[in-house]
Design a protein around this motif. Structure first.
Motif, short mmCIF file in Angstrom:
data_model
loop_
_atom_site.label_atom_id
_atom_site.label_comp_id
_atom_site.label_asym_id
_atom_site.label_seq_id
_atom_site.Cartn_x
_atom_site.Cartn_y
_atom_site.Cartn_z
N ILE A 58 0.86 -1.19 0.00
CA ILE A 58 0.00 0.00 0.00
C ILE A 58 0.89 1.23 0.00
O ILE A 58 1.44 1.63 1.03
CB ILE A 58 -0.95 -0.01 1.21
N SER A 59 1.05 1.84 -1.17
CA SER A 59 1.90 3.02 -1.31
C SER A 59 1.19 4.23 -0.72
O SER A 59 0.00 4.18 -0.36
CB SER A 59 2.24 3.26 -2.78
N GLY A 60 1.95 5.36 -0.68
CA GLY A 60 1.34 6.59 -0.18
C GLY A 60 0.19 7.04 -1.06
O GLY A 60 -0.83 7.55 -0.57
N GLU A 61 0.33 6.86 -2.37
CA GLU A 61 -0.74 7.23 -3.30
C GLU A 61 -2.01 6.44 -3.02
O GLU A 61 -3.12 7.01 -2.95
CB GLU A 61 -0.27 7.00 -4.73
N LYS A 62 -1.90 5.10 -2.86
CA LYS A 62 -3.07 4.26 -2.60
C LYS A 62 -3.65 4.54 -1.22
O LYS A 62 -4.87 4.49 -1.03
CB LYS A 62 -2.69 2.80 -2.75
N LEU A 63 -2.76 4.85 -0.26
CA LEU A 63 -3.24 5.18 1.09
C LEU A 63 -4.13 6.42 1.04
O LEU A 63 -5.20 6.45 1.67
CB LEU A 63 -2.04 5.42 2.02
N LEU A 64 -3.73 7.42 0.26
CA LEU A 64 -4.53 8.63 0.15
C LEU A 64 -5.85 8.37 -0.57
O LEU A 64 -6.88 8.95 -0.20
CB LEU A 64 -3.72 9.70 -0.59
N LYS A 65 -5.85 7.51 -1.58
CA LYS A 65 -7.09 7.18 -2.28
C LYS A 65 -8.08 6.45 -1.36
O LYS A 65 -9.28 6.66 -1.44
CB LYS A 65 -6.79 6.34 -3.51
N ILE A 66 -7.53 5.57 -0.51
CA ILE A 66 -8.39 4.86 0.45
C ILE A 66 -9.03 5.86 1.42
O ILE A 66 -10.22 5.79 1.74
CB ILE A 66 -7.58 3.80 1.22
N ILE A 67 -8.22 6.82 1.90
CA ILE A 67 -8.73 7.82 2.85
C ILE A 67 -9.82 8.66 2.20
O ILE A 67 -10.86 8.95 2.81
CB ILE A 67 -7.57 8.71 3.34
N LYS A 68 -9.63 9.03 0.92
CA LYS A 68 -10.64 9.83 0.22
C LYS A 68 -11.94 9.06 0.01
O LYS A 68 -13.01 9.65 -0.14
CB LYS A 68 -10.10 10.27 -1.14
N ALA A 69 -11.86 7.70 -0.01
CA ALA A 69 -13.04 6.88 -0.26
C ALA A 69 -13.89 6.65 0.98
O ALA A 69 -15.01 6.15 0.90
CB ALA A 69 -12.64 5.53 -0.86
N VAL A 70 -13.34 6.99 2.18
CA VAL A 70 -14.07 6.78 3.43
C VAL A 70 -14.70 8.11 3.86
O VAL A 70 -13.97 9.07 4.15
CB VAL A 70 -13.14 6.25 4.54
N PRO A 71 -16.02 8.19 3.87
CA PRO A 71 -16.67 9.49 4.20
C PRO A 71 -16.23 10.05 5.53
O PRO A 71 -16.09 11.28 5.68
CB PRO A 71 -18.16 9.13 4.19
N GLU A 72 -15.99 9.21 6.53
CA GLU A 72 -15.63 9.70 7.85
C GLU A 72 -14.23 10.33 7.87
O GLU A 72 -13.87 11.02 8.83
CB GLU A 72 -15.68 8.55 8.87
N TRP A 73 -13.43 10.07 6.84
CA TRP A 73 -12.05 10.57 6.85
C TRP A 73 -11.83 11.70 5.84
O TRP A 73 -10.69 12.14 5.63
CB TRP A 73 -11.07 9.43 6.51
N THR A 74 -12.87 12.18 5.23
CA THR A 74 -12.70 13.19 4.18
C THR A 74 -12.14 14.51 4.72
O THR A 74 -11.53 15.28 3.98
CB THR A 74 -14.04 13.46 3.48
N GLY A 75 -12.30 14.79 6.02
CA GLY A 75 -11.78 16.04 6.59
C GLY A 75 -10.32 15.95 7.00
O GLY A 75 -9.74 16.95 7.47
N LEU A 76 -9.69 14.77 6.84
CA LEU A 76 -8.30 14.59 7.24
C LEU A 76 -7.37 15.35 6.28
O LEU A 76 -7.42 15.17 5.06
CB LEU A 76 -7.96 13.09 7.25
N LYS A 77 -6.49 16.20 6.85
CA LYS A 77 -5.52 16.93 6.04
C LYS A 77 -4.34 16.02 5.73
O LYS A 77 -3.91 15.23 6.58
CB LYS A 77 -5.04 18.17 6.80
#
Length: 586
Positions: A58-77
């Protein structure tokens, strides 16, 4: 206090970043992989995620895509620290982060991190224009560019493979996958990575995956995948690396075998719709496939027969012969020859100890390359057919014996009777057998049609050709074969005695009724002229014909274990034949 989660697969760099950020007054948690970062975010969502870009699985790019896909984490900077910013500036456009920092010396990297955290919105505005913070202070490395290009080419190849590939860790979480695996599950990559692989399988098939990952001897299993579009997909999972232990991971190859299953089900439906049992063997003669009809035909489950030899189920007295025949036919197929016969009969032993007769047809079993892999057997239960044939043969023998006995009877009558009437008697026996075959039976004849045919035969004899009014009262529906011939000869004899000499018209009453456990045949002939004149040589009282010879009616009645009485009545000449009623039981 700002809460940070710092992710980097290099533990030394991770420690330096943690120490430096903590000294600046930040609350820092660390994670050495993308999967560990997901677990940390699930425990507590930080204010800012700081992650390396190039990491295994799980690269940094994929980690960020996973975070964007979870509604509860969309506010994470999010802040990315890239060690390949100079070698691969095109990655900036593909990485969904707020701030993109080039990884250089730790001191400068910490300075850019502090500035980004303190002035987050201003720095995000700068990065939105495609800038990379600190990129002017680092230099491109040729070897790094080559490695990036090689990885991109490898990923492209893996994503063009039609079979799905995924990698799971010891906790069965998916840490890497290709595009085909995502398509197989009909689920985006960001919703699969980091999650337990079992959750994407049908509950009934999850134990199979556990066996594949935990049992060293299990190399492949078939599981069902529920689809978002509805229905399920049958997938074959094969382990292509060692099973996971500790921090190790394992790689699985996934093949969609739904079409194969449909083909097998279609073939199985065809097989099961036949009355035969179908099985195949390998080149050694071991059974490797059995149709479900085996339970219906021979009372055994398919799993019970797998790995056994076909002749194991042949009755003991024929087992060696069946083994020899099967081995000879299999050898002929494998050598490319045609056996003299590939169809034979064998007795099979059922679990309850009973035997059935099976007809076996053998044919070569080939793979898609047309190479003979073994032999295919089609077994048909012919027990009922064989029993019917045996019964038919026995009945034919019985008929032959009866025909012989009846002909012997006629021959004996010829020797003691008037030769002028031999044709009539033989014709009467012929009528019996003709009616027998009309009935399509070897054992019984309809009573009424037989009586009518024999009476008609007597009335159309060339010597007489009289006109008659005949009435019938018949209670018995059938006559057995053993009673029909003697009874037809009795009627023929009576008809000869009833025929008048002068008048050409006669009235005949025929009755066949049950009386006191006997069947009684009564025939009365009435002539409208001067009555019936008895033939010359016939005496009043017993009407014995041919002086010195046994009376025909007595001889024939004895064949029926019965009696015959003849008497002159006011209305004409009457004959009464009584015989045991049990002769009618067919």
């Amino acid at each position: 206090m700002v809460r940070l989660l710092v992710v980097d697969n290099d533990p030394d760099i991770l420690d330096l970043l943690r120490i430096g950020l903590e000294s600046l007054g930040y609350q820092v948690r660390t994670a050495e992989s993308g999967l560990a970062a997901l677990r940390a975010i699930e425990e507590e969502v930080p204010d800012i995620l700081v992650t390396d870009l190039i990491m295994p699985n799980i690269s940094g790019e994929k980690l960020l895509k996973i975070i964007k896909a979870v509604p509860e984490w969309t506010g994470l900077k999010t802040i990315v620290i890239s060690g390949v910013a100079a070698e691969a500036p095109e990655l900036r456009k593909a990485v969904p982060c707020d701030i993109y920092i080039a990884k250089g010396p730790i001191a400068s990297t910490l300075k850019y991190l502090q500035d980004s955290i303190t002035h987050f919105e201003q720095m995000r505005t700068i990065c939105d224009k495609g800038r990379v913070v600190g990129a002017d202070e680092i230099h491109s490395r040729h070897i790094t560019r080559e490695l990036i290009d090689f990885k991109a080419e490898t990923d492209k190849i893996l994503d063009h493979i039609t079979d799905g590939i995924c990698r799971v860790d010891s906790s069965r979480s998916v840490i890497w996958m290709n595009v085909a695996f995502s398509n197989l599950l009909e689920t985006p990559e960001e919703l699969i990575l980091g999650r337990d692989l079992e959750t994407f399988l049908h509950p009934a098939t999850r134990p199979a995956l556990v066996a594949l990952l935990d049992d060293q001897d299990t190399l492949a299993v078939e599981v069902e995948v529920p689809l978002s579009s509805g229905g399920t997909r049958l997938v074959r999972a094969r382990r292509i690396s060692a099973r996971p232990r500790g921090d190790c991971c394992t790689t699985l190859l996934w093949q969609d075998v739904t079409d194969r299953l449909l083909s097998e089900e279609y073939y199985e439906n065809i097989v099961e719709s036949t009355s035969s049992l179908i099985c195949t063997t390998d080149q050694e003669g071991f059974i490797n496939y059995v149709s479900r009809s085996c339970h219906r035909m021979i009372g055994r489950a398919p799993q019970e027969m797998i790995g056994r030899k076909p002749w194991d189920y042949v009755a003991g007295s024929h087992r060696d012969q069946a083994e020899e025949r099967f081995t000879r036919i299999l050898g002929a197929f494998l050598s490319g020859e045609s056996p003299q016969t590939n169809l034979w009969e064998v007795p099979l032993m059922l679990p309850d100890g009973t035997e059935i007769i099976g007809e076996v047809q053998a044919s070569p079993f080939r793979n898609r390359a047309n190479r003979i892999m073994g032999i295919q057997l089609a077994l048909t239960d012919i027990t009922a057919r064989r029993h019917l044939e045996d019964e038919r043969q026995a009945l034919l023998h019985e008929v032959q014996h009866r025909v012989r006995d009846n002909l012997q009877l006629v021959a004996s009558l010829v020797r003691i009777s008037n030769p002028l009437h031999v044709d009539t008697r033989i014709a009467a026996v012929s009528e019996v057998f003709d009616e027998l075959y009309r009935e399509q039976s070897f054992s019984r004849i309809k009573a009424r049609p037989l009586l009518e045919r024999i009476i008609c035969l007597g009335l159309t004899t060339p010597e007489y050709r009289v006109t008659a009014d005949v009435s019938y009262h018949v209670e018995a529906e059938f006559l057995p074969m053993r009673a029909a011939v003697p009874l037809s000869l009795i009627i023929t004899e009576i008809m000869e005695r009833l025929m008048p000499e002068r008048t050409r018209r006669i009235t005949i009453a025929v009755s066949l009724v049950s009386r006191e456990e006997q069947l009684v045949l009564t025939i009365t002939g009435i002539s409208p002229a001067e009555g019936l004149s008895l033939p010359e040589g016939c005496r009043e009282g017993n009407h014995a014909w041919n002086e010195g010879c046994p009376d025909m009616l007595e001889v024939l009645a004895s064949q029926l274990r019965g009696t015959c009485q003849e008497e002159t009545l006011p209305e004409g000449l009457g004959f009464t034949v009584a015989f045991a009623e049990d002769l009618l039981v067919s």
